[in-house]
Design a protein around this motif. Structure first.
Motif, PDB file in Angstrom:
ATOM      1  N   MET A   1       0.915  -1.247   0.121  1.00  0.00           N
ATOM      2  CA  MET A   1       0.150   0.025  -0.165  1.00  0.00           C
ATOM      3  C   MET A   1       0.885   1.030  -0.143  1.00  0.00           C
ATOM      4  SD  MET A   1      -3.110  -0.809   2.638  1.00  0.00           S
ATOM      5  CE  MET A   1      -2.362  -1.691   3.400  1.00  0.00           C
ATOM      6  N   PRO A   9      -3.365   8.708   4.808  1.00  0.00           N
ATOM      7  CA  PRO A   9      -3.267   7.340   4.585  1.00  0.00           C
ATOM      8  C   PRO A   9      -4.035   6.654   3.630  1.00  0.00           C
ATOM      9  CG  PRO A   9      -4.859   8.059   6.347  1.00  0.00           C
ATOM     10  CD  PRO A   9      -4.127   9.203   5.736  1.00  0.00           C
ATOM     11  N   THR A  10      -3.612   5.558   2.744  1.00  0.00           N
ATOM     12  CA  THR A  10      -4.372   4.729   1.757  1.00  0.00           C
ATOM     13  C   THR A  10      -4.743   3.643   2.288  1.00  0.00           C
ATOM     14  OG1 THR A  10      -2.331   4.264   0.827  1.00  0.00           O
ATOM     15  CG2 THR A  10      -3.176   6.320   0.109  1.00  0.00           C
ATOM     16  N   ALA A  13      -9.983   1.819   2.361  1.00  0.00           N
ATOM     17  CA  ALA A  13     -11.063   2.617   3.126  1.00  0.00           C
ATOM     18  C   ALA A  13     -11.014   3.746   2.299  1.00  0.00           C
ATOM     19  CB  ALA A  13     -10.683   3.197   4.370  1.00  0.00           C
ATOM     20  N   MET A  99       0.580  20.537   9.144  1.00  0.00           N
ATOM     21  CA  MET A  99       1.601  20.108   9.713  1.00  0.00           C
ATOM     22  C   MET A  99       1.279  18.851  10.475  1.00  0.00           C
ATOM     23  SD  MET A  99       4.208  22.076   9.490  1.00  0.00           S
ATOM     24  CE  MET A  99       5.280  22.020  10.800  1.00  0.00           C
ATOM     25  N   ARG A 101      -1.218  16.152  10.669  1.00  0.00           N
ATOM     26  CA  ARG A 101      -2.442  15.506   9.772  1.00  0.00           C
ATOM     27  C   ARG A 101      -3.215  14.525  10.764  1.00  0.00           C
ATOM     28  NH1 ARG A 101       0.522  15.427   4.066  1.00  0.00           N
ATOM     29  NH2 ARG A 101       0.622  17.692   3.949  1.00  0.00           N
ATOM     30  N   GLN A 103      -6.876  12.249  10.852  1.00  0.00           N
ATOM     31  CA  GLN A 103      -7.994  11.943  10.252  1.00  0.00           C
ATOM     32  C   GLN A 103      -8.834  10.814  11.352  1.00  0.00           C
ATOM     33  OE1 GLN A 103      -7.154  10.528   6.467  1.00  0.00           O
ATOM     34  NE2 GLN A 103      -8.856   8.994   6.504  1.00  0.00           N
ATOM     35  N   VAL A 105     -12.165   8.599  12.598  1.00  0.00           N
ATOM     36  CA  VAL A 105     -13.404   7.844  12.146  1.00  0.00           C
ATOM     37  C   VAL A 105     -14.378   7.749  13.238  1.00  0.00           C
ATOM     38  CG1 VAL A 105     -14.002   5.368  11.367  1.00  0.00           C
ATOM     39  CG2 VAL A 105     -11.849   6.571  10.362  1.00  0.00           C
TER      40      VAL A 105
ATOM     41  N   ILE B 406     -11.583   6.278  16.073  1.00  0.00           N
ATOM     42  CA  ILE B 406     -10.426   6.044  15.841  1.00  0.00           C
ATOM     43  C   ILE B 406      -9.546   7.249  15.323  1.00  0.00           C
ATOM     44  CG2 ILE B 406      -9.014   4.398  14.405  1.00  0.00           C
ATOM     45  CD1 ILE B 406     -11.403   2.566  14.431  1.00  0.00           C
ATOM     46  N   ARG B 407      -8.514   7.524  15.466  1.00  0.00           N
ATOM     47  CA  ARG B 407      -7.904   8.709  15.050  1.00  0.00           C
ATOM     48  C   ARG B 407      -6.511   8.388  14.360  1.00  0.00           C
ATOM     49  NH1 ARG B 407      -7.024  12.528  19.868  1.00  0.00           N
ATOM     50  NH2 ARG B 407      -7.135  10.699  20.947  1.00  0.00           N
ATOM     51  N   TRP B 408      -6.120   9.103  13.264  1.00  0.00           N
ATOM     52  CA  TRP B 408      -4.896   8.804  12.574  1.00  0.00           C
ATOM     53  C   TRP B 408      -4.285  10.151  12.635  1.00  0.00           C
ATOM     54  CZ3 TRP B 408      -2.801  11.308   8.561  1.00  0.00           C
ATOM     55  CH2 TRP B 408      -1.868  10.777   7.762  1.00  0.00           C
ATOM     56  N   VAL B 409      -2.913  10.129  13.183  1.00  0.00           N
ATOM     57  CA  VAL B 409      -2.261  11.359  13.359  1.00  0.00           C
ATOM     58  C   VAL B 409      -0.744  11.100  12.612  1.00  0.00           C
ATOM     59  CG1 VAL B 409      -1.453  13.017  14.975  1.00  0.00           C
ATOM     60  CG2 VAL B 409      -3.402  11.632  15.440  1.00  0.00           C
ATOM     61  N   GLN B 410      -0.456  12.143  12.136  1.00  0.00           N
ATOM     62  CA  GLN B 410       0.695  12.312  11.498  1.00  0.00           C
ATOM     63  C   GLN B 410       1.551  13.508  11.489  1.00  0.00           C
ATOM     64  OE1 GLN B 410       1.392  11.616   7.222  1.00  0.00           O
ATOM     65  NE2 GLN B 410       2.721   9.990   7.742  1.00  0.00           N
ATOM     66  N   GLY B 411       2.476  13.587  12.226  1.00  0.00           N
ATOM     67  CA  GLY B 411       3.189  14.903  12.625  1.00  0.00           C
ATOM     68  C   GLY B 411       4.147  15.123  11.470  1.00  0.00           C
ATOM     69  N   PRO B 412       5.007  16.258  11.369  1.00  0.00           N
ATOM     70  CA  PRO B 412       5.753  16.619  10.252  1.00  0.00           C
ATOM     71  C   PRO B 412       7.063  15.731  10.486  1.00  0.00           C
ATOM     72  CG  PRO B 412       5.697  18.346  11.771  1.00  0.00           C
ATOM     73  CD  PRO B 412       4.711  17.491  12.291  1.00  0.00           C
ATOM     74  N   ARG B 415       6.034  12.213   9.061  1.00  0.00           N
ATOM     75  CA  ARG B 415       5.764  12.299   7.714  1.00  0.00           C
ATOM     76  C   ARG B 415       7.053  12.139   6.961  1.00  0.00           C
ATOM     77  NH1 ARG B 415       2.245  15.739   7.497  1.00  0.00           N
ATOM     78  NH2 ARG B 415       3.318  17.791   7.190  1.00  0.00           N
ATOM     79  N   THR B 432      -6.434   5.882  26.127  1.00  0.00           N
ATOM     80  CA  THR B 432      -6.411   5.896  24.645  1.00  0.00           C
ATOM     81  C   THR B 432      -5.400   4.853  24.349  1.00  0.00           C
ATOM     82  OG1 THR B 432      -6.955   7.974  24.419  1.00  0.00           O
ATOM     83  CG2 THR B 432      -5.519   7.101  22.553  1.00  0.00           C
ATOM     84  N   ALA B 440       3.692   4.172   7.665  1.00  0.00           N
ATOM     85  CA  ALA B 440       2.529   4.735   7.478  1.00  0.00           C
ATOM     86  C   ALA B 440       1.653   3.824   6.503  1.00  0.00           C
ATOM     87  CB  ALA B 440       2.940   5.744   6.295  1.00  0.00           C
ATOM     88  N   ALA B 441       2.070   2.990   5.765  1.00  0.00           N
ATOM     89  CA  ALA B 441       1.298   1.789   5.098  1.00  0.00           C
ATOM     90  C   ALA B 441       0.459   1.118   6.053  1.00  0.00           C
ATOM     91  CB  ALA B 441       2.040   1.024   4.332  1.00  0.00           C
ATOM     92  N   GLY B 444      -2.012   3.225   7.679  1.00  0.00           N
ATOM     93  CA  GLY B 444      -3.409   3.433   6.821  1.00  0.00           C
ATOM     94  C   GLY B 444      -4.301   2.165   6.863  1.00  0.00           C
ATOM     95  N   GLY B 445      -3.696   0.851   7.062  1.00  0.00           N
ATOM     96  CA  GLY B 445      -4.291  -0.403   6.935  1.00  0.00           C
ATOM     97  C   GLY B 445      -5.121  -0.420   8.119  1.00  0.00           C
ATOM     98  N   LEU B 447      -6.380   1.939  10.021  1.00  0.00           N
ATOM     99  CA  LEU B 447      -7.223   2.980   9.932  1.00  0.00           C
ATOM    100  C   LEU B 447      -8.587   2.371   9.124  1.00  0.00           C
ATOM    101  CD1 LEU B 447      -8.433   5.782  10.808  1.00  0.00           C
ATOM    102  CD2 LEU B 447      -7.485   6.811   8.646  1.00  0.00           C
ATOM    103  N   ALA B 448      -7.982   1.588   8.170  1.00  0.00           N
ATOM    104  CA  ALA B 448      -9.042   1.168   6.884  1.00  0.00           C
ATOM    105  C   ALA B 448     -10.051  -0.183   7.577  1.00  0.00           C
ATOM    106  CB  ALA B 448      -8.376   0.906   5.685  1.00  0.00           C
TER     107      ALA B 448
END
Lengths: 169, 476
Positions: A1, A9-10, A13, A99, A101, A103, A105, B406-412, B415, B432, B440-441, B444-445, B447-448
């Motif tokens: 992915m 995020p990819t 979903a 800065m 990010r 997301q 749900v 559910i929260r996805w967070v990414q700081g600088p 990243r 929490t 990251a992948a 993302g998975g 979160l999905a």
């Protein structure tokens, strides 16, 4: 992915998700809000510095603050553009931030109640913020800058979905 | 002294029960409720007498007036308070001028505690506390006779939708069970329902663990500093301004010891039973399926001894005004125990013994050089587990069906390194589960897929449990 270029995020979903954005007037609202803070601050600190020190110093500080405000404005546009929400079949997704990010749900069944609020600036532009509350204090889901009519519609829609899928604690 | 409140209430014809099923609290309850104030005032009076014995007369009168007012207020509040259980609802009415009538639907009750303060224990009384989610204060019945309180709790819990607790209710506990002070032990166990003890805390280890905890270390340092100052100056008076601070710190340590002394955890048909306390004893029952999160805490110093602490979070009042710091603390099932104790208990609670094993990527070390070795998470069909923390390692288990958002967070920095964090929120006291610094992948998975897994877990639970309301009609 692979990671999308935007850094979002990819995954499966995101495949069929249609992101909706706040009203373009949100940028105007944010600009007004920033201006309302920066303008008086620049004038006041410029005056104080001008009286206490030299006039040039006061002018410099005042102009410096204005420039800082304008730089923030560049950033505001990106931040406003980063907001988005998507109604999926079982949950609501909200994304934001440049800065840092984020997301979130939030399953419809977990919503305890929904707020629609509008500050003075937002109200004058016909905008409103929708905020969803769950039983968890840390949950954070709000969508700013929606048209007031759209906000009310979204609220009713979410409330209906929440009722249909309500789950106990 | 005990005759005082009783004298005031001989008038109203208020034996235990009214016609409509309304009950009164125990006549001695004003005394118990005022107990803490009385002790404070008593200490103050003694202190004043001790400090200046020549002019104590006026102060004494003032204090006596205060004591009297407190007691009279207590008696009045006792007179106007009554409670009733009917139709699956506990109603408590109170208030003289502003009538306050509160209803507690028993199906909403998260847990019921029986609390005995020191004075109440001497008198054989106990307080019943109902905990409901979201409600700011919950309901309290202070005070009832201990056997009555235990019995009422059994009844409320069985009505609250547990299984056939009614079948095991059996005969009322023998009246002799009141024993005001069982030797060093906690509240005599509720006589109903077969219990299986899961854990019993070791007192010596508890004392050692508290000394080695942060609060204990602070207290030791403060006391040592005071002693040093006194020894160096030779004048005890120099530390007088700091005495209240020192007293407060010692009190906090004492309160922790008092609260966690003699912790016993047992399973029973109506839920998980916890009993603890040295002077003030608490006995609470957590209904099955009400645990929102389980957390294993392993501070650095404790790890050297192989000790750890296991806490559970139950959805309850988010913050009680009177004692915010305490209500932020999670309830400790194991105040201190060996790793085996903890693993055994986790197995009982969650049906899994594994610690999270999916470690973070090596490049997470650039962002969190000390932390990354401990970062891990895991997922089975019912729970998500996540570990974080370097000095104090914390592992959190969250049942999938309890996930609120559910929260996805990414700081600088994340990243740049291609990392992201996923957080799972549950109802309750800001627990929490943080799946930190994942690829990251992978994030993302997560979160999905997690929202769907959580949804399936919720629907599964709904199918297995059936309607959550049962036994409500048993009330006549």
């Amino acid at each position: 992915m692979p990671v999308a270029e935007s850094g979002r995020p990819t995954g499966t979903a995101d495949a069929g998700v249609r992101w909706q954005r706040p009203s373009p007037r949100l940028l105007l609202a944010r600009r007004i809000q920033a201006g309302l803070v920066t303008g008086p601050a620049a004038i006041a600190s410029g005056l104080v510095a001008g009286v206490a020190g030299s006039a040039a110093l006061g002018l410099g500080i005042g102009l410096g603050l204005v420039v800082a405000g304008l730089l923030c404005e560049r950033f505001l546009a990106r931040r406003v553009a980063a907001w988005g929400y998507a109604e999926r079949s079982d949950d609501l997704m909200v994304r934001r931030g440049v800065m840092i990010r984020r997301q979130s749900v939030i399953p419809y069944g977990r919503m305890q109640f929904i707020d629609v609020t509008a500050g003075p600036v937002e109200r004058s532009l016909g905008l409103a913020t929708v905020r969803m509350h769950t039983a968890a204090a840390a949950s954070d889901a709000r969508i700013p800058g929606l048209d007031q009519a759209e906000a009310a519609k979204l609220r009713d829609q979410l409330a209906a979905l929440g009722e249909a899928r309500a789950a106990g604690l | 002294m005990t005759s005082l409140p009783q004298g005031g209430l001989a008038g109203p014809p208020a034996p235990a029960e009214d016609a409509a099923g309304w009950h009164r609290l125990h006549p001695l309850s004003p005394l118990v409720r005022a107990g803490r104030h009385l002790v404070t005032i008593g200490v103050l009076v003694l202190g004043l007498l001790f400090a200046n014995h020549n002019q104590a007369g006026g102060d004494l009168v003032v204090d006596l007036v205060i004591v009297g007012a407190v007691l009279i207020a207590g008696v009045v509040s006792w007179l106007v308070t009554r409670w009733q259980v009917a139709g699956g609802v506990l109603r408590i009415e109170t208030g003289l001028i502003r009538r306050d009538s509160r209803r507690f639907p028993l199906s909403q009750v998260q847990a019921i505690d029986v609390v005995q303060t020191g004075l109440a224990r001497v008198l054989g009384l106990a307080e019943l506390r109902l905990r409901t989610a979201g409600d700011a204060s919950g309901g309290r019945l202070a005070c009832l006779r201990l056997p009555d309180a235990e019995r009422l709790r059994e009844r409320l819990l069985s009505m609250a939708g547990a299984r056939a607790a009614a079948a095991t209710r059996g005969p009322a506990p023998a009246t002799g069970a009141v024993g005001p002070d069982p030797p060093g032990g906690p509240v005599p166990g509720a006589a109903t329902g077969p219990e299986r003890v899961l854990f019993r805390v070791d007192s010596a280890r508890l004392a050692g663990a508290i000394v080695l905890s942060r609060a204990g270390a602070i207290a030791a340092v403060v006391i040592a500093a005071m002693a040093t100052v006194v020894a160096m100056t030779g004048e005890p008076g120099t530390i007088a301004p700091f005495l209240p601070v020192g007293f407060g710190i010692v009190l906090a340590v004492w309160r922790q010891f008092n609260g966690e002394y003699g912790t016993v955890v047992a399973t029973a048909p109506d839920g998980l039973r916890l009993r603890s306390g040295l002077v003030q004893t608490t006995s609470e029952t957590i209904r099955p399926g009400r645990v929102q999160a389980v957390r294993l805490v392993e501070p650095l110093v404790w790890r050297a001894f192989g000790w750890c602490r296991l806490e559970v979070d139950v959805a309850g009042p988010r913050q009680r005004r009177e004692n915010r710091a305490e209500s932020q603390r999670l309830r400790a099932l194991i105040p201190v125990g060996s790793r085996r104790d903890a693993e055994h208990m986790i197995g009982e609670l969650l049906g899994t013994r594994r610690r999270p094993s999916r470690r973070a990527a090596r490049r997470a070390a650039w962002k969190a050089p000390l932390l990354y070795r401990f970062l891990a998470w895991d997922l089975d069909d019912r729970h998500v587990a996540a570990t974080r923390g370097r000095v104090c390692r914390k592992t959190t288990w969250v049942p999938l069906e309890k996930v609120q958002s559910i929260r996805w967070v990414q700081g600088p920095v994340q990243r740049r390194l291609g990392l992201a964090t996923v957080r799972l929120d549950v109802a309750g006291k800001r627990v929490t589960a943080s799946i930190q610094d994942r690829d990251a992948a992978e994030a993302g998975g997560i979160l999905a897929t997690l929202p769907d897994l959580a949804r399936d877990a919720r629907t599964m639970r709904g199918l297995h449990r059936g309607p959550a309301v049962s036994g409500l009609a048993s009330e006549s």
